[in-house]
Structure formats: C-alpha cells, structure tokens
Design a protein around this motif. Structure first.
Motif, PDB file in Angstrom:
ATOM      1  N   GLY A  51      50.708  28.972  25.970  1.00  0.00           N
ATOM      2  CA  GLY A  51      51.628  28.885  24.821  1.00  0.00           C
ATOM      3  C   GLY A  51      51.129  29.700  23.632  1.00  0.00           C
ATOM      4  N   ASP A  52      52.062  30.129  22.791  1.00  0.00           N
ATOM      5  CA  ASP A  52      51.760  30.882  21.550  1.00  0.00           C
ATOM      6  C   ASP A  52      50.932  32.126  21.820  1.00  0.00           C
ATOM      7  N   ASN A  53      51.136  32.767  22.977  1.00  0.00           N
ATOM      8  CA  ASN A  53      50.435  34.010  23.339  1.00  0.00           C
ATOM      9  C   ASN A  53      48.935  33.808  23.576  1.00  0.00           C
ATOM     10  N   TYR A  54      48.555  32.553  23.786  1.00  0.00           N
ATOM     11  CA  TYR A  54      47.172  32.262  24.154  1.00  0.00           C
ATOM     12  C   TYR A  54      47.098  32.080  25.674  1.00  0.00           C
ATOM     13  N   TYR A  55      45.917  32.367  26.210  1.00  0.00           N
ATOM     14  CA  TYR A  55      45.697  32.268  27.651  1.00  0.00           C
ATOM     15  C   TYR A  55      44.387  31.533  27.930  1.00  0.00           C
ATOM     16  N   ALA A  56      44.410  30.753  29.018  1.00  0.00           N
ATOM     17  CA  ALA A  56      43.162  30.295  29.620  1.00  0.00           C
ATOM     18  C   ALA A  56      42.769  31.389  30.610  1.00  0.00           C
ATOM     19  N   ILE A  57      41.488  31.719  30.678  1.00  0.00           N
ATOM     20  CA  ILE A  57      41.040  32.852  31.493  1.00  0.00           C
ATOM     21  C   ILE A  57      39.949  32.360  32.447  1.00  0.00           C
ATOM     22  N   ALA A  58      40.322  32.218  33.726  1.00  0.00           N
ATOM     23  CA  ALA A  58      39.402  31.639  34.718  1.00  0.00           C
ATOM     24  C   ALA A  58      38.870  32.718  35.649  1.00  0.00           C
ATOM     25  N   ASN A  59      37.585  32.580  36.046  1.00  0.00           N
ATOM     26  CA  ASN A  59      36.956  33.587  36.904  1.00  0.00           C
ATOM     27  C   ASN A  59      37.282  33.348  38.377  1.00  0.00           C
ATOM     28  N   GLY A  60      37.540  34.433  39.104  1.00  0.00           N
ATOM     29  CA  GLY A  60      37.929  34.311  40.515  1.00  0.00           C
ATOM     30  C   GLY A  60      36.809  33.828  41.408  1.00  0.00           C
ATOM     31  N   HIS A  61      35.544  33.970  40.975  1.00  0.00           N
ATOM     32  CA  HIS A  61      34.443  33.499  41.827  1.00  0.00           C
ATOM     33  C   HIS A  61      34.012  32.094  41.424  1.00  0.00           C
ATOM     34  N   SER A  62      33.839  31.879  40.123  1.00  0.00           N
ATOM     35  CA  SER A  62      33.292  30.571  39.678  1.00  0.00           C
ATOM     36  C   SER A  62      34.376  29.515  39.497  1.00  0.00           C
ATOM     37  N   GLY A  63      35.624  29.980  39.235  1.00  0.00           N
ATOM     38  CA  GLY A  63      36.687  29.013  38.921  1.00  0.00           C
ATOM     39  C   GLY A  63      36.506  28.419  37.535  1.00  0.00           C
ATOM     40  N   LEU A  64      35.527  28.896  36.814  1.00  0.00           N
ATOM     41  CA  LEU A  64      35.256  28.400  35.461  1.00  0.00           C
ATOM     42  C   LEU A  64      36.009  29.255  34.438  1.00  0.00           C
ATOM     43  N   CYS A  65      36.162  28.711  33.240  1.00  0.00           N
ATOM     44  CA  CYS A  65      36.934  29.395  32.209  1.00  0.00           C
ATOM     45  C   CYS A  65      36.063  30.065  31.153  1.00  0.00           C
TER      46      CYS A  65
END
Ligand code: AHR
Length: 486
Positions: free
Chosen positions: A396-410
């Motif tokens: 929302g509001d042009n914000y993103y959660a950004i998760a790593n493809g290997h760790s699955g962490l943000c």
C-alpha cells in the motif's frame, strides 16, 4: 569473509550449473522449468496485538476484510489482497459505537448488504449485541446503526453473536448466561438481519470436563457448512487460561431452535499445542481462499500458558482439511516460526527482481547464503542465483515488502534505526514499517526509502568491490543510491 564468500561463489557456480543441467534433464521438453515465484508466504501471527482477539476474517472478491476486539468504542477494519499483507494493512475505523470495550465483531453478508454484530457495554447496562448495516455491498462500509438485538429477557447480557443461514431462514447464535449460571450457547430466530423475532433458546451448555477448565464457558460460535451438513463450532473453557479450545455441534435436522436438533462431539476439535508454543487457541472464524478451493481458519491464541483474555491474544491463520466422514479437520495450531504459503488464488502481485546499484554495478545479495534472521545484505557480482532474487510485495501507498528468494527473509532496517549509516539486514517478514520500502523510479533508476528511517538504500562509501556494504543514508540522489530494479 571474502575468502568464505569466494568459496560460496564457487559453490554457487557449481549449483547454478547443476540447476541448469537438472532442469534440462528433468523437464520433459528439455527447457529448464520456470520456478513459480513463491507466493506471499507468511508466518503467524497474521495480525499482531493489540486489536487481534476474537477475529472475523472474510474473503470477498479477492480481498480479505478483518475485524477483531478493540476494547474501545471503535470497530476497526483491515483490508488486504493477501494474508501476508494483513499485518501491515492500516486499521480503518468503520464505526464508532456509543458504548465501550467493543468485543468480538462478526462480519456477515446477507442479501448484498454487510452486517457487523458486536457487543459493547452502554453506561450502567449489561453488555448486549448491537448491529450495523452497510449502505451497499462493500464490506468496508459505510455503515448505519441498526440497534440492539433483543436476545434475552430483561435486556439480558448477550455476546459473541453470529448468523446461521439454514433451510432458507436466518438464525442468530450467541453466548449468554442460563439461570443455572452456565455461560451457554443460544440460538434465536431472525425476522431480518437486525431483528431477533424471539428470545434465544439454549442449545449447548459447558457440561463436559474439557469445557470447564479455568471456568465453564461456551461462546464464540461460528457456523461451518459443507456438503449439506451444518456444524456449529465454538469456544469452550475460559479464555483466561491456556485450555481455551474449540468444540463442535452438528445440526441433526428438525427445529434449529430446539436443543434436541443439535448433537455435541464428545472431544474438542482444536486445542493448545505446547510443543508449538500455542496456548488458548479459540474464538475463530472460517473463510475460503480467493479461488474457493480451500477452507481456512482465523483464530486467536497466546504464546504463553500464563497469558489470558487480554490484548496478548494475537490472530493466527491456517488451512483446514476435511475428514473422510465429512467432518472438518482443524489439525493443530502451528508455531509462529512456521512459514505458510498464502491461500490459493490470492492475487499474487508480488514480482521478482534484481536490484543492481548504478554506481557499483553490483547486485543486492543475501551475503553468504544467510538464512537466519539478522542475515547480512551486501552487494555482489550479479548472477542468476536465488540469493539475488528479491520478491517485491506491495503493502500500500507505494511501499513494498522485499523478501529474498534464498532466505525468505525481508529487507529490514535493523533495530528501528534512524541515523545515516544505519544497517540494513534480513529479518523474518513482519510487515512492520522497518520492512516497508517506498520505491520511486525516475529515468529507469529507483530509490528505495525505508518507511521507518526515511533514509535511502545506499551503496556505502561508493564502494565497487564484491562484498561491499549496503546501508541507509540521507537521500542524496547520487548514483550510489540509484538502483536498477528488474
Ligand atoms: O475478548 C473479549 C471476550 O472474551 C469475547 O467476546 C469472548 O469470546 C471472550 O471470552
């Protein structure tokens, strides 16, 4: 560290070659099969404290609508297209009641209108159940107050109500005290969605031992219907202890207002799991996945056996299954460290991208294949390995959660820092502002600004060597804060 990373690089190169070869061998058409981007997975709690007990979660037209106990006069609602996004979805006040300590709102669609049933205490009067009606077919409202349901004699106490649609009629099931002192389940006929046409009759009392732990209680009932069968699931024992749990009645035909028309299953269907660190799971709702193929449960629970009915109860979400005999199988409450894939059919607006720094020409990288919370984020020579795949989910509001493809962490602003030079790490995705990044793209390059620190993702000290650090810094517009996202 560099040596270790170099070893890792060799490992990566070998794994990359192995992956391609495997793809060619395994894929029937000789092409490496595309690996579907991981859906917006999540860990529980799906919604953190404090407004997170007694949840009703409804899926409608691909969006989830969430309401829960607030202990104030307000009914607040969260909306998200994914379960994973619920945590960071803003709370919208959809109605401010005249009472206080609002408990257990229930959201229900009836004839293209939405109804909110909740209990509050009005000054000097017993807690009773009130009703709101939406203006149109939008669960988010606006809502009009439709009054108090007259469920018990002498304007008696009544809570945790919800609607049962059965045999073409509407019924309202709720919790109230019987003259024998037991907080029991009642059911009343409805002449319309905001009128009970008679007082409730009791259909279940807390008589079994597992219903009487820390206090004899039946409450929080929710109807579950499938294959022509009607189950009434409910919470039993007292919420002030770890033994709060779910039980189940089944409608056996006849007059739904008669206790004889309902039979009680002799054992609980969902209860504490100490090994998973889940205590007092209960006061739930059920919803279907956006594609209608799955049934899920939303419930609250505590993470300690010593916690009770207060604001420590957080909302958890998990999929249920069905037994061969047609009864629901709720399984066991999962731990808060279990990563769950989101319900099927969610609009997966998550996209996979590399983030290449304009100054260093290196890519954002899960350094040394970290997988533990706190894992480092650095820059490394761009490659095609999952450690450099980042999954951007709009919150929302042009914000993103950004998760790593290997760790699955943000991607995470470590320790809620705010000073220039603050560290960027990877952490369990939690939807908090420290893990929300505003992306602004100009002429093909993008800045990423952390929602908590308001600082930019920065190639620290304009470095150019593989392994270079990534920090947060005051936004300058310089090339070391420009990223090519794609
Ligand atoms: O969480 C407030 C109340 O406590 C709920 O209405 C009831 O289910 C529980 O006992």
């Amino acid at each position: 560290m560099l040596f270790a990373h170099r070893r890792a690089t060799v490992w990566r190169a070998m794994s990359f070659v192995a992956a391609v070869v495997a793809g060619l061998i395994l894929s029937p058409i000789g092409q490496p099969q595309a690996v579907a981007a991981p859906g917006p997975s999540f860990t529980n709690p799906a919604v953190p404290a404090p407004n997170s007990a007694d949840p009703t979660l409804v899926q409608f037209n691909g969006n989830y609508y969430y309401v829960a106990t607030t202990w104030t006069s307000d009914i607040v609602m969260r909306r998200s297209s994914t379960i994973a996004g619920l945590r960071s979805a803003p709370e919208q006040v959809v109605f401010r009641s005249a009472g206080d300590t609002m408990w257990a709102p229930h959201l229900e669609q009836i004839n293209n209108r939405w109804y909110l049933y909740y209990s509050v205490e009005l000054a000097g009067a017993p807690r009773r159940t009130h009703v709101l009606e939406s203006a149109g077919n939008d669960p988010a409202g606006p809502y009009t107050y439709r009054g108090i349901l007259n469920l018990m004699p002498n304007n008696g106490w009544a809570i945790d109500g919800a609607v049962l649609k059965l045999n073409g009629a509407l019924y309202f099931h709720f919790s109230a005290f019987h003259s024998d002192g037991l907080q029991s389940l009642y059911i009343a006929p409805m002449s319309n969605p905001y009128t009970a046409s008679a007082f409730g009759t009791r259909i279940s009392a807390p008589t079994l031992a597992w219903e009487r732990q820390d206090g004899a209680v039946n409450e929080g009932s929710f109807a579950l219907q499938r294959g022509g069968r009607t189950f009434l699931t409910y919470s039993a024992s007292h919420c002030n202890g770890p033994n709060y749990k779910l039980g189940m009645l089944e409608y056996r035909g006849g007059n739904p207002l008669a206790a004889a028309s309902w039979s009680k299953f002799s054992n609980p269907i969902f209860q504490r799991n100490d090994a998973n660190g889940v205590f007092g799971p209960g006061h739930h709702s059920f919803f279907t996945s956006p594609d209608g193929t799955e049934t899920w449960i939303a419930y609250h629970a505590n993470s300690s056996a010593s916690q009770g009915c207060g604001t420590t109860r957080t909302t958890r979400v998990q999929k249920i299954s069905w037994n061969a005999d047609g009864t629901p199988n709720l399984g066991v409450p999962v731990s808060t460290s279990t990563v769950l894939a989101g319900p099927s059919g969610e609009v997966n607006n998550t996209r996979r991208a590399h983030l290449r720094n304009q100054h260093s020409n290196l890519c954002l990288d899960d350094y040394n294949f970290g997988t533990a919370p706190g894992a480092e984020v650095r820059q490394w020579t761009c490659n095609d390995l999952p450690v450099q795949d980042w999954y951007l989910t709009p919150v929302g509001d042009n914000y993103y959660a950004i998760a790593n493809g290997h760790s699955g962490l943000c991607l995470d602003n470590k320790d809620f820092a705010t000073a220039p030079g603050s560290v960027v790490q990877q952490w369990t995705c939690n939807g908090l502002a420290v893990q929300q990044w505003r992306l602004t793209t100009t002429n093909g390059t993008t800045t990423l600004v952390n929602r908590h620190s308001n600082l930019c993702l920065d190639n620290y000290n304009f470095a150019t060597a593989p392994g270079s650090e990534v920090r947060q810094w005051t936004c300058t517009g310089a090339a070391n804060q420009q990223w090519i996202v794609g």
